[in-house]
Design a protein around this motif. Structure first.
Motif, short mmCIF file in Angstrom:
data_model
loop_
_atom_site.label_atom_id
_atom_site.label_comp_id
_atom_site.label_asym_id
_atom_site.label_seq_id
_atom_site.Cartn_x
_atom_site.Cartn_y
_atom_site.Cartn_z
N GLY A 1 21.59 -45.27 34.31
CA GLY A 1 22.09 -45.76 33.02
C GLY A 1 22.37 -44.70 31.97
N ALA A 2 22.14 -43.43 32.26
CA ALA A 2 22.48 -42.39 31.27
C ALA A 2 24.00 -42.22 31.23
CB ALA A 2 21.81 -41.07 31.64
N VAL A 3 24.52 -41.93 30.03
CA VAL A 3 25.96 -41.71 29.89
C VAL A 3 26.17 -40.22 29.68
CG1 VAL A 3 28.00 -42.24 28.50
CG2 VAL A 3 26.27 -44.01 28.93
N ILE A 4 26.99 -39.62 30.55
CA ILE A 4 27.10 -38.16 30.57
C ILE A 4 28.55 -37.73 30.35
CG2 ILE A 4 26.70 -36.08 31.98
CD1 ILE A 4 24.61 -37.71 33.52
N GLU A 5 28.73 -36.79 29.44
CA GLU A 5 30.04 -36.17 29.29
C GLU A 5 29.86 -34.67 29.43
OE1 GLU A 5 32.26 -37.31 25.80
OE2 GLU A 5 31.39 -39.33 26.01
N GLU A 6 30.93 -34.02 29.87
CA GLU A 6 30.75 -32.63 30.25
C GLU A 6 31.99 -31.81 29.93
OE1 GLU A 6 29.39 -30.60 34.39
OE2 GLU A 6 29.65 -32.75 34.34
N ASP A 7 31.82 -30.57 29.46
CA ASP A 7 32.95 -29.63 29.45
C ASP A 7 32.48 -28.31 30.07
OD1 ASP A 7 31.65 -28.11 27.49
OD2 ASP A 7 32.70 -29.09 25.83
N ASP A 8 33.20 -27.23 29.84
CA ASP A 8 32.89 -25.98 30.54
C ASP A 8 31.50 -25.43 30.22
OD1 ASP A 8 35.26 -26.09 31.72
OD2 ASP A 8 36.24 -24.53 30.51
N THR A 9 31.05 -25.63 29.00
CA THR A 9 29.79 -24.98 28.62
C THR A 9 28.63 -25.94 28.43
OG1 THR A 9 30.44 -25.12 26.31
CG2 THR A 9 30.83 -23.00 27.41
N LYS A 10 28.92 -27.24 28.27
CA LYS A 10 27.79 -28.12 27.92
C LYS A 10 27.93 -29.52 28.52
CE LYS A 10 29.71 -29.68 23.48
NZ LYS A 10 31.09 -29.23 23.73
N MET A 11 26.80 -30.23 28.48
CA MET A 11 26.79 -31.65 28.87
C MET A 11 26.17 -32.42 27.71
SD MET A 11 25.17 -32.34 32.57
CE MET A 11 25.66 -31.29 33.89
N THR A 12 26.73 -33.56 27.38
CA THR A 12 26.04 -34.42 26.42
C THR A 12 25.57 -35.65 27.19
OG1 THR A 12 28.07 -35.52 25.78
CG2 THR A 12 27.36 -33.70 24.39
N ILE A 13 24.35 -36.06 26.88
CA ILE A 13 23.73 -37.14 27.65
C ILE A 13 23.14 -38.15 26.68
CG2 ILE A 13 21.85 -37.69 29.26
CD1 ILE A 13 22.26 -34.73 30.19
N THR A 14 23.59 -39.39 26.80
CA THR A 14 22.96 -40.46 26.03
C THR A 14 22.00 -41.16 26.98
OG1 THR A 14 24.96 -40.62 24.72
CG2 THR A 14 23.38 -42.45 24.53
N GLY A 15 20.72 -41.12 26.62
CA GLY A 15 19.69 -41.54 27.57
C GLY A 15 19.47 -43.04 27.63
N PHE A 16 18.65 -43.43 28.60
CA PHE A 16 18.28 -44.85 28.74
C PHE A 16 16.86 -45.10 28.23
CE2 PHE A 16 17.98 -42.76 32.97
CZ PHE A 16 16.60 -42.75 33.12
N GLY A 17 16.24 -44.05 27.71
CA GLY A 17 14.90 -44.22 27.15
C GLY A 17 13.91 -44.64 28.23
N SER A 18 13.10 -45.61 27.89
CA SER A 18 12.08 -46.04 28.87
C SER A 18 12.57 -47.22 29.70
CB SER A 18 10.80 -46.41 28.13
OG SER A 18 11.08 -47.43 27.20
N ARG A 19 13.89 -47.54 29.58
CA ARG A 19 14.40 -48.71 30.32
C ARG A 19 15.59 -48.35 31.21
NH1 ARG A 19 12.64 -50.98 25.71
NH2 ARG A 19 14.59 -50.59 24.66
N PRO A 20 15.31 -47.76 32.37
CA PRO A 20 16.43 -47.47 33.28
C PRO A 20 17.10 -48.76 33.74
CG PRO A 20 14.32 -47.04 34.36
CD PRO A 20 14.02 -47.36 32.92
#
Ligand code: S3P
Ligand code: PEP
Length: 432
Positions: free
Chosen positions: A60-79
């Protein structure tokens, strides 16, 4: 694919060390366990880090990525409710997520590498999770493993540390999210203790409070904590770099490796001290290790448990040292991608090295004159065996062919590109 390693007397050049695998898997995990959006700069790209990325996305994490970094919006304690997870051949990813699966309704970890991760034991973690009410179905302690969570609340947990530190790390990631407080006691010995320092460092960065005893054998963890969304920067990877540095040490060389922090918590930074003790000319300043090898090395004795993922590279260097080297306290190398004592030494012997094994020791009678080579090596699905045998091949008398060398991608997909950039005679060849 196979790789042909042809003897290479000289290496020269400068490289940026790859990003740390162990920090990347940890940052990905704590970002997934946070509720906001975290950013990870310079994440590692390898099969193991991809495995963690794939699994947290499936959860359930939402991940975006470019050449140098990843941004991740987490699912907290509820996968999210996910039926199956594929961790590839990544032990740490499997063990960490087995614990996190205690927060999910029911998930099966599939067995995609029956001859490698499929043979590794997870009983100590299965037993520990059972103590807090997690229902684990397994195949005699091995994959496939199904975990039905939901019931875990926290409490007293005893976990054995004498096979792997990953079981303890897994519990340290899980317990802050449980409703009740937990107390974790490590039984027997704690192997790879230094890696637990990396877990605690990352947990602290993620805003989690854990009380640890000085010897790292007891922990108090408050329940109901929240992981904070943060920015993380991944440092350079010592375990992978250890093979490059060992290659520079066994040849005449002028090699600089950047991004290797002097004060890193990675135990494998001991490669620098070990090579120094072996009298390899080198400096380490401002994150740059500079090796000016002359091909001469002295044997040494070393407690391998302090640098578990660099031992194979150290052994490869010791193959060419004057005298007998001894790497002790390394029994848990037997529970890795392959048996890194018996399987690894068999391959070294094929290449012409003079090595002996004990239950928890590797003994190397150095051959400064070089080894014969001219053989085919079985990689045993093990990236570190592949890298170590490459080091040995550089100083063999005839080429070494490493079968299924593509498994190097577990941690270091561009290892052979890096070696080539330094002038090593290595080439990919189709299997025959
Ligand atoms: O926690 C981790 O990320 C790791 C711990 C170590 O394993 P053990 O604790 O099984 O020795 C190490 O060998 C592995 O590559 C990664
Ligand atoms: C043993 C290793 O990894 P894992 O245990 O995560 O499979 C390693 O990277 O050498």
């Amino acid at each position: 694919m196979d790789v042909l390693v042809t003897p290479t007397p000289r290496l020269q050049g400068e490289l940026q060390a790859l990003s740390s695998k162990n920090y990347t898997t940890r940052y990905l995990l704590v970002a997934a366990l946070a509720e906001g959006t975290s950013t990870i700069y310079y994440p590692a790209h390898s099969e193991d880090s991809d495995a963690m990325r794939r699994c947290i996305r499936d959860m359930g994490a939402v991940i975006e990525e470019d050449d140098t970094k990843m941004t991740i919006t987490g699912f907290g304690s509820r996968p999210r409710d996910v039926k199956e997870l594929d961790v590839g051949n990544a032990g740490a990813v499997l063990r960490f997520l087995m614990a996190i699966a205690a927060l999910a309704p029911g998930v099966t970890f599939i067995n995609r590498y029956p001859d490698s991760l499929g043979k590794r034991p997870h009983d100590d973690l299965i037993d520990a999770l059972g103590q807090i009410g997690v229902d684990v179905r397994h195949n005699d302690g091995k994959l496939p493993i199904t975990i039905r969570g939901g019931a875990a609340k926290g409490g007293k947990i005893q976990v054995s540390g004498n096979v792997s530190s990953q079981f303890l790390s897994a519990l340290l990631f899980l317990t802050p999210l449980l409703q009740e407080d937990s107390e974790i006691e490590v039984l027997h010995d704690l192997k790879s203790k230094v890696v637990v320092g990396q877990t605690l460092e990352v947990l602290e960065q993620a805003g989690i409070v854990i009380e640890a005893s000085e010897d790292l054998m007891r922990y108090r963890v408050k329940g109901g904590q929240k992981y904070a969304a943060k920015e993380y920067v991944v440092q350079g990877d010592y375990p992978g770099s250890a093979a490059v540095l060992a290659a520079a040490a066994v040849t005449r060389s002028d090699v600089k490796l950047h991004r290797l922090m002097e004060n890193s918590k990675q135990g494998e930074r001991a490669i620098v001290d070990v090579l120094r003790l072996m009298e390899v000319p080198l400096t380490h300043d401002n994150g740059v290790v500079h090796v000016q090898g002359n091909g001469k090395l002295k044997a040494l004795e070393f407690d391998g448990d302090k640098a578990t993922d660099a031992v194979l590279a150290m052994v490869a260097a010791a193959v060419f040292a004057e005298g007998t080297s001894r790497f002790y306290d390394v029994e848990n190398l037997r529970y890795k991608e392959c048996d890194r004592i018996t399987d690894f030494l068999n391959e070294l012997r094929k290449a012409g090295a003079n090595v002996e094994e004990r239950r928890s020791e590797i003994i190397v009678h150095g051959r400064p004159e070089g080894v014969e080579g001219g053989v085919e090596i079985n990689a045993h699905y093990d990236h570190r065996v592949i890298m170590a045998l490459t080091v040995v091949g550089l100083r063999a008398k005839a080429p070494i062919r490493i079968r299924d060398a593509h498994h190097v991608a577990k941690s270091y997909p561009i290892f052979f590109d890096h070696m080539k950039a330094l002038g090593a005679n290595v080439e990919w060849v189709a299997p025959n």
